[in-house]
Design an enzyme around this catalytic site. Sequence first.
Site: not given
Ligand code: CO
Length: 159
Positions: A46, A51, A89-90, A131-132, A135
Site C-alpha cells: 500500500g 509518501q 511501512c515503506l 493504514h493508508e 497517512h
Molecule cells: Co505506511
Amino acid sequence: MSVRNIIQIGNATLRKKSKPVVNFDEDLGALLDDMRKTMVEKGGVGIAGVQVGVLRRVIVVEVEEGEYLELVNPEIIKTKGVVKDTEGCLSVPDFYCDVKRPKYVSVKAFDRKGNAFTFEAKDYLARCVCHEIDHLNGVLFVDYTDEGKKYRSKFEVDV
Ligand code: CO
C-alpha cells in the site's frame, strides 16, 4: 511512469494532513501510476500520496497478487470488529509491530476519473486500507503502541 522517492519518518511532511483531490485530470493519473510503480518496486502492499511527497488524498493498495486498487478521497463509512496483526511501512525502515485495526471496513471513494464507488475489505486488506488512510491524516502506525512510540522518538522529537 517513474519510481518516486519515498519520504521517511522524521520528514515533517509525513505529519501533514493531505487535501482532497479536486481535479480528476492527467496529473492525477500520472501520480497514481507512479505511486503504483513505486510501491511495487519497493515491495510494499500500500502507498499514500504523502509518501511520495504529494499532499493529496490518494492511496493505492494491492488487493491481491498483481492486482491494485486506487482510492481517491477515501472515507471509511463503516467498521466491524478488531484484529491485532503485524504492520510495517515503506516510510518506517526496519520496524514492525502489532497494531489493532478493524476486521472489516467499508470505504467510499472515487476512481481516477471521478466516479464514486464503495469498497469493502476485511482482514489484511482492511488493515492496509486503514493504514493508508491514516497517512492522509498524518498518522503513522508507530503512533499506536509503546514500542512504536519508542522507535518514533529516534526520528521525531515532538509529535
Ligand atoms: Co505506511
